[in-house]
Design a protein around this motif. Structure first.
Motif, mmCIF file in Angstrom:
data_model
loop_
_atom_site.group_PDB
_atom_site.id
_atom_site.type_symbol
_atom_site.label_atom_id
_atom_site.label_comp_id
_atom_site.label_asym_id
_atom_site.label_seq_id
_atom_site.Cartn_x
_atom_site.Cartn_y
_atom_site.Cartn_z
ATOM 1 N N LEU A 115 20.539 27.162 45.138
ATOM 2 C CA LEU A 115 20.603 28.850 44.924
ATOM 3 C C LEU A 115 20.546 29.241 46.625
ATOM 4 O O LEU A 115 21.615 30.092 46.172
ATOM 5 N N THR A 116 20.604 28.541 47.525
ATOM 6 C CA THR A 116 20.620 29.933 48.855
ATOM 7 C C THR A 116 22.308 29.408 49.432
ATOM 8 O O THR A 116 23.702 30.191 49.564
ATOM 9 N N GLU A 117 22.512 28.107 48.671
ATOM 10 C CA GLU A 117 24.394 27.796 48.721
ATOM 11 C C GLU A 117 25.333 28.536 48.003
ATOM 12 O O GLU A 117 25.614 29.238 47.994
ATOM 13 N N LEU A 118 24.567 28.869 46.790
ATOM 14 C CA LEU A 118 25.129 29.988 45.816
ATOM 15 C C LEU A 118 24.929 31.513 45.999
ATOM 16 O O LEU A 118 26.104 32.611 46.470
ATOM 17 N N ARG A 119 23.786 31.862 46.476
ATOM 18 C CA ARG A 119 23.929 33.102 47.084
ATOM 19 C C ARG A 119 24.700 33.160 48.369
ATOM 20 O O ARG A 119 25.196 34.309 48.298
ATOM 21 N N ALA A 120 25.041 31.674 49.394
ATOM 22 C CA ALA A 120 26.036 32.286 50.406
ATOM 23 C C ALA A 120 27.244 32.774 49.967
ATOM 24 O O ALA A 120 28.117 33.502 50.792
ATOM 25 N N VAL A 121 28.365 32.111 49.159
ATOM 26 C CA VAL A 121 29.103 32.177 48.430
ATOM 27 C C VAL A 121 29.302 33.925 48.420
ATOM 28 O O VAL A 121 30.255 34.748 48.476
ATOM 29 N N TYR A 122 28.082 34.247 46.921
ATOM 30 C CA TYR A 122 27.739 36.066 47.308
ATOM 31 C C TYR A 122 28.347 36.555 48.292
ATOM 32 O O TYR A 122 28.807 37.683 48.669
ATOM 33 N N GLU A 123 27.098 36.855 49.468
ATOM 34 C CA GLU A 123 27.119 37.166 50.731
ATOM 35 C C GLU A 123 28.548 37.240 51.590
ATOM 36 O O GLU A 123 28.961 38.237 51.820
ATOM 37 N N ALA A 124 29.234 35.948 51.123
ATOM 38 C CA ALA A 124 30.892 35.669 52.112
ATOM 39 C C ALA A 124 31.719 36.538 51.809
ATOM 40 O O ALA A 124 32.752 37.359 51.861
ATOM 41 N N VAL A 125 31.842 36.167 50.130
ATOM 42 C CA VAL A 125 32.734 37.145 49.464
ATOM 43 C C VAL A 125 32.407 38.762 49.836
ATOM 44 O O VAL A 125 33.503 38.925 49.670
ATOM 45 N N TRP A 126 31.185 38.928 48.823
ATOM 46 C CA TRP A 126 30.989 40.239 49.257
ATOM 47 C C TRP A 126 30.395 40.622 50.827
ATOM 48 O O TRP A 126 30.627 42.900 50.756
ATOM 49 N N GLY A 127 30.673 39.984 51.546
ATOM 50 C CA GLY A 127 30.173 40.697 53.150
ATOM 51 C C GLY A 127 28.842 41.377 53.306
ATOM 52 O O GLY A 127 28.788 42.239 53.936
ATOM 53 N N GLU A 128 28.014 41.264 52.341
ATOM 54 C CA GLU A 128 26.678 41.841 52.370
ATOM 55 C C GLU A 128 24.786 40.741 51.977
ATOM 56 O O GLU A 128 25.536 39.669 51.533
ATOM 57 N N GLU A 129 24.322 41.144 52.515
ATOM 58 C CA GLU A 129 23.503 40.549 52.656
ATOM 59 C C GLU A 129 22.239 40.296 51.382
ATOM 60 O O GLU A 129 22.399 41.110 50.731
ATOM 61 N N LEU A 130 21.939 39.611 50.698
ATOM 62 C CA LEU A 130 21.334 39.765 49.668
ATOM 63 C C LEU A 130 19.942 39.033 49.570
ATOM 64 O O LEU A 130 19.240 38.147 49.805
ATOM 65 N N ASP A 131 18.726 39.691 49.231
ATOM 66 C CA ASP A 131 17.548 39.587 49.114
ATOM 67 C C ASP A 131 17.121 37.960 47.855
ATOM 68 O O ASP A 131 17.612 37.919 47.485
ATOM 69 N N LYS A 133 27.220 26.489 30.557
ATOM 70 C CA LYS A 133 28.446 26.830 29.814
ATOM 71 C C LYS A 133 28.838 28.067 29.798
ATOM 72 O O LYS A 133 29.918 28.657 29.608
ATOM 73 N N ALA A 134 28.017 29.252 30.330
ATOM 74 C CA ALA A 134 28.953 30.428 29.981
ATOM 75 C C ALA A 134 29.881 31.017 30.654
ATOM 76 O O ALA A 134 30.555 30.147 31.928
ATOM 77 N N GLN A 135 30.972 31.689 30.008
ATOM 78 C CA GLN A 135 32.024 31.399 30.535
ATOM 79 C C GLN A 135 32.494 33.150 31.377
ATOM 80 O O GLN A 135 32.689 33.563 31.903
ATOM 81 N N ARG A 136 31.446 34.237 30.598
ATOM 82 C CA ARG A 136 31.296 35.832 31.070
ATOM 83 C C ARG A 136 29.215 35.493 31.522
ATOM 84 O O ARG A 136 29.104 35.048 30.932
ATOM 85 N N LEU A 137 29.529 36.414 32.779
ATOM 86 C CA LEU A 137 28.246 36.796 33.149
ATOM 87 C C LEU A 137 27.368 37.318 32.551
ATOM 88 O O LEU A 137 28.090 38.680 32.227
ATOM 89 N N ASP A 138 26.372 38.001 31.606
ATOM 90 C CA ASP A 138 26.114 39.037 30.689
ATOM 91 C C ASP A 138 25.049 38.875 30.534
ATOM 92 O O ASP A 138 24.334 38.319 29.702
ATOM 93 N N PRO A 139 24.105 39.177 31.217
ATOM 94 C CA PRO A 139 24.634 41.149 32.407
ATOM 95 C C PRO A 139 25.231 39.780 33.345
ATOM 96 O O PRO A 139 24.745 39.163 33.822
ATOM 97 N N PRO A 140 25.746 40.706 33.615
ATOM 98 C CA PRO A 140 26.945 40.713 34.472
ATOM 99 C C PRO A 140 26.107 40.882 36.220
ATOM 100 O O PRO A 140 24.512 41.315 36.130
ATOM 101 N N PHE A 141 25.901 39.875 37.500
ATOM 102 C CA PHE A 141 25.939 40.075 38.445
ATOM 103 C C PHE A 141 26.061 40.795 39.444
ATOM 104 O O PHE A 141 27.274 41.012 40.034
ATOM 105 N N ARG A 142 25.573 42.649 39.592
ATOM 106 C CA ARG A 142 25.956 43.337 39.794
ATOM 107 C C ARG A 142 25.933 43.567 41.312
ATOM 108 O O ARG A 142 24.352 43.023 42.015
ATOM 109 N N ARG A 143 27.080 43.717 42.198
ATOM 110 C CA ARG A 143 26.131 44.321 43.224
ATOM 111 C C ARG A 143 25.566 45.374 43.617
ATOM 112 O O ARG A 143 26.164 45.816 42.828
ATOM 113 N N ALA A 144 24.862 45.345 45.326
ATOM 114 C CA ALA A 144 24.239 46.377 45.153
ATOM 115 C C ALA A 144 25.360 47.523 44.732
ATOM 116 O O ALA A 144 26.425 47.994 45.466
#
Lengths: 244, 244
Positions: free
Chosen positions: B178-194, B232-243
């Motif tokens: 999960l840390t690797e996955l979180r790093a993706v979000y942080e890199a693409v969005w440029g903000e830290e996540l809890d 298997k999900a094609q869509r994220l529902d609910p979406p992972f909303r950015r801050a």
DNA sequence: TCAAAAGTGTTAATTCTACACCCATGT
DNA sequence: ACATGGGTGTAGAATTAACACTTTTGA
């Protein structure tokens, strides 16, 4: 044939004629709302292939115009609407066999217009008609080429955009009541929305709506609603989320 | 030239050769994540126009292949990656003067790949390199044609898709913590996540992630994290909303 | 004055956010 | 044992959903 890209990496030689020629068209999925609900503009084909089938309005992109200009031109030719309408590219479709006659890549656009003046082809179209979206989805309307797939993608695009863009206002006229706007969401999403919560949500989105002085007159029974105009916001933030 | 559409309304006559010929290319914006953060794959042009500039990898669409196939082929030629990678069409770009040599419509794709094996051109590309996205955005990297505009649109597409699609997993390998996955979000969005809230949010999205037995070994200090697989999900529902 | 639609208020449920705290592992 | 990151708990804030209620109009 050169493997080399026109926009990609370098290669030894370049021959400006060594590329496979494609026909490029711009097709437009035009949506509007009428008493019957959500409708789309389709034209009936008069000749093969797919004579008698319905198709999205569209045509060749001219050598000197951009893709956006071609789409805007097609929209105007079919509807008479010049500007102001919502017009956005969906994506390109280019299966090798999508047109049996030749290799055609079509760049598809989604347009949203307020109640169409009248469904008359701009001059040359055999027959242009507003068709309820539900009829198309049910398969009762035969679509030419891969236009069924395109149609579905276009509709999905509108449904998605409703949350994040002010596209819903494009279904309404210059000014509109919140009830009219809500009717758009209800028609496109196919679910009822609480008027009170809708009001608060939609008015709470900065830049989405702009208040006007007027009120709706014509509508009969019930208190007339205030009229609003589209605001300056390009994106809805926070988005107007559909019920989850 | 016939005004008539290949897919549109009917007209009196049809001439299979009466259309303006276009070159159609498929360009791919390839994103990956490295120690330096978010990077994109670019190739250096060896000849005019734009000799010495960088460009998105791409090339002509072949007469018998679909647009998706052309993009997948270009991706494989440049990265060696055959399948499994995230590859989705962005949209077409076709300004009349975007290529000074001829009329070219390019259908652009966005690809996301896990740590690229090595930045070697698949055989013919002059030079292919991973370039930090920030360097491109800052304008320190000169891009050919309209590739700067395309690049920006592609990046925006990735940022948006992160909320609604499982695209983030495409940056990771087959399994990931999960840390690797979180790093993706942080890199693409440029903000830290809890980390704590990230975990709950992401695990709460049905079908997004699939638990595995393994744990990360290599990583040094700290408790190793459990490994997950893409669901298997094609869509994220609910979406992972950015801050917000 | 009654029905219908506009518009306001309120509350319980849910979801977020921030942060405290314990757990497991390498050094 | 201690530093570091994995993982759980939780309380206050913020948002949402449901619906009661008041206002304004046409009939």
């Amino acid at each position: 044939m050169a493997k080399e890209s026109a926009g990609g990496a370098a290669s030894a030689e370049y021959d400006p004629h060594a590329f496979p020629p494609f026909a490029v068209t711009a097709d437009v999925a035009v949506f509007t709302q009428t008493r019957q609900g959500l409708e789309a503009l389709l034209v009936e084909r008069g000749e093969d292939p797919f004579a008698g089938c319905w198709a999205l309005p569209g045509g060749f992109v001219k050598p000197e115009e951009s893709l956006d200009e071609a789409a805007a031109r097609e929209l105007e030719e079919e509807t008479g609407i010049r500007g102001g309408a919502y017009l956005e590219q969906l994506r390109a479709f280019g299966a090798p066999d999508r047109d049996p006659r030749m290799r055609v890549v079509t760049v598809c656009y989604v347009a949203v217009v307020p109640r169409l003046p009248k469904p008359e082809g701009g001059g040359d179209a055999a027959r242009a008609e507003l068709v309820p979206v539900s009829r198309v989805l049910s398969g009762r309307v035969k679509l030419a080429f891969d236009h069924r797939e395109i149609f579905r993608a276009a509709l999905e695009h509108v449904r998605t955009r409703l949350e994040y863009s002010p596209i819903a206002t494009a279904f309404c006229g210059d000014v509109f009541s919140l009830t009219e706007l809500r009717a758009v969401y209800e028609a496109v999403w196919g679910e009822e929305l609480d008027p009170a919560n809708f009001r608060r949500k939609v008015l709470g989105i900065p830049g989405f709506l702009e208040e006007t002085e007027g009120t709706r007159q014509w509508q009969g029974r019930g208190r007339p609603g205030k009229l609003y105009r589209k605001g300056k916001a390009q994106r809805l933030d926070p988005p107007f989320r559909r019920a989850g």
